[in-house]
Motif scaffolding. Sequence first.
Motif, PDB file in Angstrom:
ATOM      1  N   ILE A 272       0.859  -1.176   0.000  1.00 45.87           N
ATOM      2  CA  ILE A 272       0.000   0.000   0.000  1.00 45.87           C
ATOM      3  C   ILE A 272       0.899   1.230   0.000  1.00 45.87           C
ATOM      4  O   ILE A 272       1.723   1.410   0.899  1.00 45.87           O
ATOM      5  CB  ILE A 272      -0.939   0.019   1.223  1.00 45.87           C
ATOM      6  N   PHE A 273       0.735   2.045  -1.014  1.00 47.29           N
ATOM      7  CA  PHE A 273       1.516   3.270  -1.182  1.00 47.29           C
ATOM      8  C   PHE A 273       0.953   4.357  -0.279  1.00 47.29           C
ATOM      9  O   PHE A 273      -0.243   4.631  -0.298  1.00 47.29           O
ATOM     10  CB  PHE A 273       1.455   3.681  -2.652  1.00 47.29           C
ATOM     11  N   VAL A 274       1.843   4.970   0.505  1.00 51.20           N
ATOM     12  CA  VAL A 274       1.491   6.110   1.349  1.00 51.20           C
ATOM     13  C   VAL A 274       2.309   7.281   0.814  1.00 51.20           C
ATOM     14  O   VAL A 274       3.518   7.360   1.031  1.00 51.20           O
ATOM     15  CB  VAL A 274       1.788   5.844   2.837  1.00 51.20           C
ATOM     16  N   SER A 275       1.652   8.168   0.098  1.00 54.44           N
ATOM     17  CA  SER A 275       2.332   9.206  -0.667  1.00 54.44           C
ATOM     18  C   SER A 275       2.741  10.410   0.181  1.00 54.44           C
ATOM     19  O   SER A 275       1.993  10.869   1.047  1.00 54.44           O
ATOM     20  CB  SER A 275       1.410   9.691  -1.787  1.00 54.44           C
ATOM     21  N   SER A 276       3.926  10.921  -0.150  1.00 57.07           N
ATOM     22  CA  SER A 276       4.369  12.218   0.364  1.00 57.07           C
ATOM     23  C   SER A 276       4.441  13.223  -0.785  1.00 57.07           C
ATOM     24  O   SER A 276       5.148  14.225  -0.704  1.00 57.07           O
ATOM     25  CB  SER A 276       5.746  12.083   1.029  1.00 57.07           C
ATOM     26  N   ASP A 277       3.718  12.930  -1.856  1.00 54.43           N
ATOM     27  CA  ASP A 277       3.704  13.830  -2.998  1.00 54.43           C
ATOM     28  C   ASP A 277       2.977  15.120  -2.653  1.00 54.43           C
ATOM     29  O   ASP A 277       2.176  15.174  -1.720  1.00 54.43           O
ATOM     30  CB  ASP A 277       3.050  13.149  -4.205  1.00 54.43           C
ATOM     31  N   ARG A 278       3.263  16.142  -3.443  1.00 53.96           N
ATOM     32  CA  ARG A 278       2.725  17.473  -3.159  1.00 53.96           C
ATOM     33  C   ARG A 278       1.323  17.692  -3.725  1.00 53.96           C
ATOM     34  O   ARG A 278       0.653  18.662  -3.374  1.00 53.96           O
ATOM     35  CB  ARG A 278       3.690  18.517  -3.693  1.00 53.96           C
TER      36      ARG A 278
ATOM     37  N   HIS B   3       4.893   2.453 -10.573  1.00 50.51           N
ATOM     38  CA  HIS B   3       4.434   1.504  -9.568  1.00 50.51           C
ATOM     39  C   HIS B   3       3.877   0.230 -10.190  1.00 50.51           C
ATOM     40  O   HIS B   3       3.445   0.214 -11.334  1.00 50.51           O
ATOM     41  CB  HIS B   3       3.347   2.141  -8.702  1.00 50.51           C
ATOM     42  N   ALA B   4       3.869  -0.826  -9.381  1.00 49.36           N
ATOM     43  CA  ALA B   4       3.170  -2.057  -9.749  1.00 49.36           C
ATOM     44  C   ALA B   4       1.678  -1.833  -9.482  1.00 49.36           C
ATOM     45  O   ALA B   4       1.253  -0.729  -9.138  1.00 49.36           O
ATOM     46  CB  ALA B   4       3.717  -3.229  -8.939  1.00 49.36           C
ATOM     47  N   ASP B   5       0.885  -2.885  -9.590  1.00 49.74           N
ATOM     48  CA  ASP B   5      -0.563  -2.747  -9.428  1.00 49.74           C
ATOM     49  C   ASP B   5      -1.010  -2.847  -7.977  1.00 49.74           C
ATOM     50  O   ASP B   5      -1.997  -3.511  -7.667  1.00 49.74           O
ATOM     51  CB  ASP B   5      -1.287  -3.802 -10.276  1.00 49.74           C
ATOM     52  N   TRP B   6      -0.282  -2.185  -7.098  1.00 50.87           N
ATOM     53  CA  TRP B   6      -0.701  -2.159  -5.697  1.00 50.87           C
ATOM     54  C   TRP B   6      -1.652  -0.998  -5.470  1.00 50.87           C
ATOM     55  O   TRP B   6      -1.953  -0.222  -6.367  1.00 50.87           O
ATOM     56  CB  TRP B   6       0.494  -2.096  -4.758  1.00 50.87           C
ATOM     57  N   LEU B   7      -2.120  -0.895  -4.259  1.00 42.47           N
ATOM     58  CA  LEU B   7      -3.109   0.114  -3.891  1.00 42.47           C
ATOM     59  C   LEU B   7      -2.431   1.271  -3.163  1.00 42.47           C
ATOM     60  O   LEU B   7      -1.250   1.195  -2.837  1.00 42.47           O
ATOM     61  CB  LEU B   7      -4.183  -0.522  -3.014  1.00 42.47           C
ATOM     62  N   ALA B   8      -3.206   2.310  -2.906  1.00 42.78           N
ATOM     63  CA  ALA B   8      -2.666   3.483  -2.223  1.00 42.78           C
ATOM     64  C   ALA B   8      -3.701   4.075  -1.275  1.00 42.78           C
ATOM     65  O   ALA B   8      -4.908   3.922  -1.470  1.00 42.78           O
ATOM     66  CB  ALA B   8      -2.242   4.544  -3.237  1.00 42.78           C
ATOM     67  N   ILE B   9      -3.185   4.768  -0.279  1.00 40.44           N
ATOM     68  CA  ILE B   9      -4.031   5.601   0.569  1.00 40.44           C
ATOM     69  C   ILE B   9      -4.390   6.823  -0.282  1.00 40.44           C
ATOM     70  O   ILE B   9      -3.502   7.410  -0.908  1.00 40.44           O
ATOM     71  CB  ILE B   9      -3.256   6.056   1.833  1.00 40.44           C
ATOM     72  N   PRO B  10      -5.650   7.226  -0.346  1.00 36.24           N
ATOM     73  CA  PRO B  10      -5.986   8.407  -1.139  1.00 36.24           C
ATOM     74  C   PRO B  10      -5.164   9.629  -0.702  1.00 36.24           C
ATOM     75  O   PRO B  10      -4.910   9.815   0.491  1.00 36.24           O
ATOM     76  CB  PRO B  10      -7.482   8.614  -0.861  1.00 36.24           C
ATOM     77  N   TRP B  11      -4.755  10.431  -1.667  1.00 36.15           N
ATOM     78  CA  TRP B  11      -3.911  11.584  -1.406  1.00 36.15           C
ATOM     79  C   TRP B  11      -4.624  12.583  -0.501  1.00 36.15           C
ATOM     80  O   TRP B  11      -5.828  12.816  -0.625  1.00 36.15           O
ATOM     81  CB  TRP B  11      -3.524  12.271  -2.720  1.00 36.15           C
ATOM     82  N   GLY B  12      -3.856  13.161   0.406  1.00 35.77           N
ATOM     83  CA  GLY B  12      -4.355  14.254   1.229  1.00 35.77           C
ATOM     84  C   GLY B  12      -5.232  13.847   2.399  1.00 35.77           C
ATOM     85  O   GLY B  12      -5.831  14.705   3.047  1.00 35.77           O
ATOM     86  N   THR B  13      -5.315  12.552   2.692  1.00 38.85           N
ATOM     87  CA  THR B  13      -6.159  12.130   3.809  1.00 38.85           C
ATOM     88  C   THR B  13      -5.369  12.136   5.125  1.00 38.85           C
ATOM     89  O   THR B  13      -4.138  12.052   5.122  1.00 38.85           O
ATOM     90  CB  THR B  13      -6.709  10.711   3.584  1.00 38.85           C
ATOM     91  N   GLN B  14      -6.078  12.227   6.206  1.00 36.18           N
ATOM     92  CA  GLN B  14      -5.460  12.165   7.536  1.00 36.18           C
ATOM     93  C   GLN B  14      -4.820  10.809   7.781  1.00 36.18           C
ATOM     94  O   GLN B  14      -3.903  10.677   8.576  1.00 36.18           O
ATOM     95  CB  GLN B  14      -6.493  12.459   8.626  1.00 36.18           C
ATOM     96  N   LEU B  15      -5.318   9.784   7.100  1.00 38.62           N
ATOM     97  CA  LEU B  15      -4.804   8.439   7.290  1.00 38.62           C
ATOM     98  C   LEU B  15      -3.314   8.353   6.958  1.00 38.62           C
ATOM     99  O   LEU B  15      -2.558   7.672   7.648  1.00 38.62           O
ATOM    100  CB  LEU B  15      -5.602   7.436   6.454  1.00 38.62           C
TER     101      LEU B  15
ATOM    102  N   ALA C 165       2.900   8.635  11.504  1.00 40.10           N
ATOM    103  CA  ALA C 165       3.110   8.813  12.940  1.00 40.10           C
ATOM    104  C   ALA C 165       3.154   7.465  13.658  1.00 40.10           C
ATOM    105  O   ALA C 165       4.034   7.232  14.500  1.00 40.10           O
ATOM    106  CB  ALA C 165       2.006   9.694  13.526  1.00 40.10           C
ATOM    107  N   LYS C 166       2.239   6.589  13.344  1.00 37.97           N
ATOM    108  CA  LYS C 166       2.184   5.291  14.025  1.00 37.97           C
ATOM    109  C   LYS C 166       3.485   4.509  13.856  1.00 37.97           C
ATOM    110  O   LYS C 166       3.970   3.887  14.803  1.00 37.97           O
ATOM    111  CB  LYS C 166       1.017   4.455  13.495  1.00 37.97           C
ATOM    112  N   TYR C 167       4.043   4.538  12.653  1.00 39.37           N
ATOM    113  CA  TYR C 167       5.247   3.756  12.371  1.00 39.37           C
ATOM    114  C   TYR C 167       6.523   4.599  12.425  1.00 39.37           C
ATOM    115  O   TYR C 167       7.581   4.139  12.016  1.00 39.37           O
ATOM    116  CB  TYR C 167       5.094   3.035  11.027  1.00 39.37           C
ATOM    117  N   ASN C 168       6.407   5.826  12.959  1.00 44.10           N
ATOM    118  CA  ASN C 168       7.555   6.714  13.161  1.00 44.10           C
ATOM    119  C   ASN C 168       8.393   6.882  11.896  1.00 44.10           C
ATOM    120  O   ASN C 168       9.620   6.791  11.932  1.00 44.10           O
ATOM    121  CB  ASN C 168       8.434   6.216  14.310  1.00 44.10           C
TER     122      ASN C 168
END
Length: 141
Positions: A63-69, A82-94, A100-103
Motif C-alpha cells: 500500500i503506497f502512502v504518498s508524500s507527494d505534493r 508503480h506495480a498494481d498495488w493500492l494506495a491511501i488516497p492523497w491528502g487524507t489524515q490516514l 506517525a504510528k510507524y515513526n
Amino acid sequence: MDMLRGQQLVNKQKQSILSEIALGNKNIICYYFSAHWCPPCRMFTPILADFYRDLPDDGVECIFVSSDRSENDMMQYMQESHADWLAIPWGTQLSAALKAKYNVSGIPCLVVVKQDGTVITKDGRSDVHRLGAGCLQQWRK
C-alpha cells in the motif's frame, strides 16, 4: 489493518475499493512511504515493483502512502513507476496517521506488518534489496 478498517484505497486508475475487500485475504501488508520528487524513492520503486510482480499470490499486499505534493503528482508516479498495488488516497489524515504510528521520518521506507498491525520490520527496503522474494520466509516467521 486496524487503522485501515472502513477506509477506501485507490488504484492507479483512481478506482476506490474498501480496505476490507482489498485486504481480506492478505496476512502481510507492506506500507510503502514514498514520493515522486524523492530521488532515492525513484530508484527503489522499480525494485519494489519487480519484487511485487514476482510474488506468488499468497497473502501479501503493498500500500503506497504518498508524500507527494499533489494528487496529480501521486497518480502520475503510480502510473509511471508503480506495480498494481493500492494506495491511501492523497491528502487524507490516514497518511499522516500511518507515518506517525510507524515513526516514519524519511523516505523511501517500507514498513511490513501483519494484518493486525503488528510490525514485522520497519526496514523492509533492506530486506527486499538483500533477499528479494526470499524475504517472505523471514517475514512469516
